[in-house]
Design a protein around this motif. Structure first.
Motif, PDB file in Angstrom:
ATOM      1  N   ALA A   1     -20.474  47.524  -8.702  1.00 36.23           N
ATOM      2  CA  ALA A   1     -20.066  48.998  -9.087  1.00 36.23           C
ATOM      3  C   ALA A   1     -18.428  48.932  -8.863  1.00 36.23           C
ATOM      4  N   PHE A   2     -17.822  48.395  -7.938  1.00 32.20           N
ATOM      5  CA  PHE A   2     -16.393  48.215  -7.725  1.00 32.20           C
ATOM      6  C   PHE A   2     -15.985  47.423  -8.946  1.00 32.20           C
ATOM      7  N   VAL A   3     -16.461  46.218  -9.457  1.00 31.31           N
ATOM      8  CA  VAL A   3     -15.944  45.525 -10.481  1.00 31.31           C
ATOM      9  C   VAL A   3     -15.830  46.351 -11.799  1.00 31.31           C
ATOM     10  N   ARG A   4     -17.168  47.549 -11.859  1.00 26.15           N
ATOM     11  CA  ARG A   4     -17.219  48.350 -13.380  1.00 26.15           C
ATOM     12  C   ARG A   4     -16.161  49.327 -13.131  1.00 26.15           C
ATOM     13  N   ALA A   5     -15.815  49.788 -11.822  1.00 32.24           N
ATOM     14  CA  ALA A   5     -14.944  50.837 -11.780  1.00 32.24           C
ATOM     15  C   ALA A   5     -13.472  50.285 -12.089  1.00 32.24           C
ATOM     16  N   ILE A   6     -13.144  49.105 -11.843  1.00 36.15           N
ATOM     17  CA  ILE A   6     -11.923  48.398 -12.360  1.00 36.15           C
ATOM     18  C   ILE A   6     -12.032  48.135 -13.587  1.00 36.15           C
ATOM     19  N   GLY A   7     -12.938  47.989 -14.361  1.00 36.24           N
ATOM     20  CA  GLY A   7     -12.872  47.859 -15.788  1.00 36.24           C
ATOM     21  C   GLY A   7     -12.993  49.045 -16.260  1.00 36.24           C
ATOM     22  N   ARG A   8     -12.951  50.246 -15.879  1.00 40.16           N
ATOM     23  CA  ARG A   8     -12.602  51.538 -16.458  1.00 40.16           C
ATOM     24  C   ARG A   8     -11.041  51.937 -16.600  1.00 40.16           C
TER      25      ARG A   8
END
Length: 659
Positions: free
Chosen positions: A388-395
């Motif tokens: 989820a952290f990786v996906r937050a960075i990806g936003r």
């Protein structure tokens, strides 16, 4: 003619000793399953017994096992005979495992013969494929009659893949009540102050830990990550949670997805390099801290990253960083002292008024009915939090609030230490968005780490003591398991009460396999999951590690075929040889720290294309490991066993009747 007849009759009467032997009984076997279309394997385990009144802990374990869709991937094979057998007759030709339908024969090792049970125990010499049918063959030479058994291995990794899929399609966020606008990173305190600080002006970083008491406990955060650091930032993000309040992800049929139970605000730390932000932002490396450690270890784990243009970030594992009232403070020349939430993830689960540095990552302990689940689901949740952290960075992340993206959306790598390498292997095996990862001093399974480690063996003793009935049988820390390691010779005279402890160990490893790194290691390079590319990975292991012992690291590496990408740090050849080398990546006292971090930063900077030999062909770092067999030994001396007798009330001769 008459003489011939007499000799024939005599020969018939003088039968060989094994001619009347009963056919050996073998476990595992699909006879202990039922059909279940809801499972990936089409089957579900159905074991019988034991008495829930006489052996409640075994009864609890059996109920947990009966929710699985197959048998263990490193199964403890039990063969019951009606007499003593010759263990020396066990060879790859007389005792082996093989895929149904063909394939190479897999011999066995870790052999134990129990005279009390007339039972032979062994495990395959190779880690088995999940969701696959195998057969076990036991030849005549061992017990007088040939015996076979067919069994189906469990589905171990797809439950985590399904939960990751819920992050990808957004359904996890929807179920957790996290709107699209709140799925990124947040750097703002409730009063509107941004917790982003110029690194050059930071005098010190402090943390105030909520340990369950009225006053918070203050400590200074060590910081060696100063070279080329431009910004230190602190914040949080919302992550879906699959954990119940008891830190368990309930088992569901493996064709179904687990249910999201809520959400958690997870804190992070971030170091951004100094200088002009490159187009698209700085590449990011996520760091995974170890057991009892926290996101603040980032400031010991990233000495060189910023100098190579890599931003580095970290989150806490589930249940770590003490309680929810925990805070952090930055004393800065430019802003003065600023104090803000530390987003502690610990919980007082045992209601004793204290919150430890890891309370909340583990299911309830024995004699609770879920005691054998251990860290399985806390590790899975932590892996999902990192995803989820990786996906937050990806936003898209605007750290300094100037309206431009500071972190690259499409280049996130991973590195970790200890427990971080354990759940990090799970992340690397299942997340298609993280292409490169370096894992430092992990191992598995968790129970084997604990029972072989002087640091954790007492915890295993407590669990054995708290089982009903107790299984303590005397010895080092109160128990003796007589469990051989991968290259050990057979054990033919196990200590009294050792085999029931082996039973429990096998059950625990079986139950925990869906949250154990060796189950995910094959996904890295050997058998990638659908939609997940082959990964660029490297491992660092420390010779004589007394926290995560070398044989457990070898288990993980064997399962994934990873010895060729493994560096073996020989602390025994350095001035710090007397110290436990487990923390060599972070601990300034250990000789190999700087060179270990240099290997990390070169790996990250090359996106996993380069695994350098840190000491350039010297004898402190073996890149790759010179002799993998060296890792199959503890490589340190154990304290002598005390020899104390088993405590009264322990059931050290418990039969194996759970089938």
């Amino acid at each position: 003619m008459r003489l011939t007849l007499v000799l024939t009759l005599l020969a018939a009467l003088a039968l060989p000793a094994n001619a009347s032997a009963a056919t050996p009984r073998i476990f595992p076997s699909d006879t202990f399953t039922v059909k279940d279309k809801r499972q990936v394997t089409g089957r579900r385990v159905k074991l019988r017994g034991p008495s829930c009144k006489a052996r409640p802990s075994d009864c609890h374990d059996r109920r947990l096992l009966n929710r699985l869709d197959g048998f263990d991937l490193d199964p403890r094979i039990e063969v019951r005979f009606d007499r003593k057998v010759n263990v020396s007759k066990v060879t790859p030709q007389t005792f082996y495992v093989q895929m149904v339908g063909g394939g190479p024969r897999i011999g066995v090792n870790r052999i134990v013969f129990s005279p009390a049970r007339n039972a032979l125990y062994a495990q395959p010499s190779e880690f088995l494929h999940e969701s696959t049918r195998y057969r076990i063959v036991v030849g005549r030479a061992i017990g007088g009659r040939r015996a076979t058994s067919r069994f189906t291995t469990m589905t171990a990794t797809s439950p985590l893949l399904r939960m990751r899929g819920q992050l990808d399609d957004g359904s996890a966020y929807d179920a957790a009540g996290i709107p699209a606008a709140q799925r990124g990173l947040d750097f703002v305190r409730p009063d509107g102050l941004r917790t982003v600080f110029p690194a050059a002006g930071v005098v010190r970083i402090r943390r105030f830990n909520d340990v369950g008491q009225a006053a918070l406990q203050e400590e200074v955060v060590p910081n060696t990550a100063v070279s080329n650091a431009g910004t230190y930032a602190f914040g949080s993000f919302l992550s879906p949670s699959w954990l119940t309040g008891n830190r368990v992800i309930p088992q569901v049929p493996t064709r179904q997805a687990s249910k999201v139970r809520g959400r958690e605000e997870v804190g992070f730390t971030l170091i951004v390099p100094s200088g002009t932000t490159p187009a698209g932002g700085w590449p990011v490396a996520v760091f995974g801290p170890g057991i009892t450690r926290s996101k603040y270890d980032l400031f010991l784990a990233a000495d060189e990253n910023a100098s190579r243009g890599i931003a580095t970030a970290s989150i806490d594992p589930a249940g770590h960083a003490f309680g929810p009232r925990s805070e952090a403070a930055v004393d800065s020349l430019t802003t003065g002292p600023v104090r803000f939430s530390g987003f502690g993830r610990g919980k007082d689960l045992d209601r004793d008024g204290e919150i430890t540095d890891q309370e909340g990552v583990q299911a309830p302990r024995q004699p609770d009915s879920r005691g054998s689940i251990g860290l399985r689901d806390g590790l899975r949740q932590t892996a999902l939090d990192n995803m989820a952290f990786v996906r937050a960075i990806g936003r898209g992340v605007d750290v300094d609030g100037d309206g431009t993206i500071d972190l690259r959306r499409d280049r996130v790598s991973y590195y970790a230490q200890s427990l971080g390498g354990i759940y990090g292997t799970m992340v690397m095996g299942t997340d298609q968005l993280v292409g490169a990862g370096l894992l430092n001093v992990p191992g598995g399974p968790i129970l084997d780490i604990a029972r072989l480690s002087p640091s954790f063996r007492d915890l295993v003793a407590t669990e054995l003591r708290n089982r009903r009935p107790s299984l303590l049988n005397g010895g080092r820390e109160g128990f003796t398991e007589s469990q051989p390691m991968y290259t050990d010779p057979p054990v033919t005279a196990p200590a009294r009460g050792a085999v029931p402890i082996q039973d429990v160990g096998a059950t625990s490893n079986w139950l925990n396999r869906p949250g154990s790194p060796e189950a995910f290691a094959p996904l890295l390079r050997l058998r990638p999951a659908p939609g997940v590319p082959v990964k660029r990975v490297a491992y660092q292991i420390a010779f004589g590690d007394r926290t995560v012992p070398n044989p457990t690291s070898a288990t993980l590496l064997r399962a994934g075929g990873l010895f060729a990408v493994t560096t073996f740090y020989r602390n025994d050849r350095t001035p710090s040889a007397g110290l436990d080398p487990h923390g060599f990546l972070l601990d300034p006292r250990i000789t190999g720290r700087n060179l270990g971090q240099r290997q990390v930063v070169e790996f990250l900077a090359s996106e996993g294309a380069s695994i350098i030999d840190p000491d350039g062909g010297g004898n402190v770092f073996e890149t790759p490991v010179a002799d993998p067999a060296t890792m199959e030994r503890l490589n340190y001396s154990l304290p002598p066993a005390t020899g104390e007798p088993p405590p009264s009330g322990s059931m050290i001769d418990a039969p194996s009747d759970a089938r």
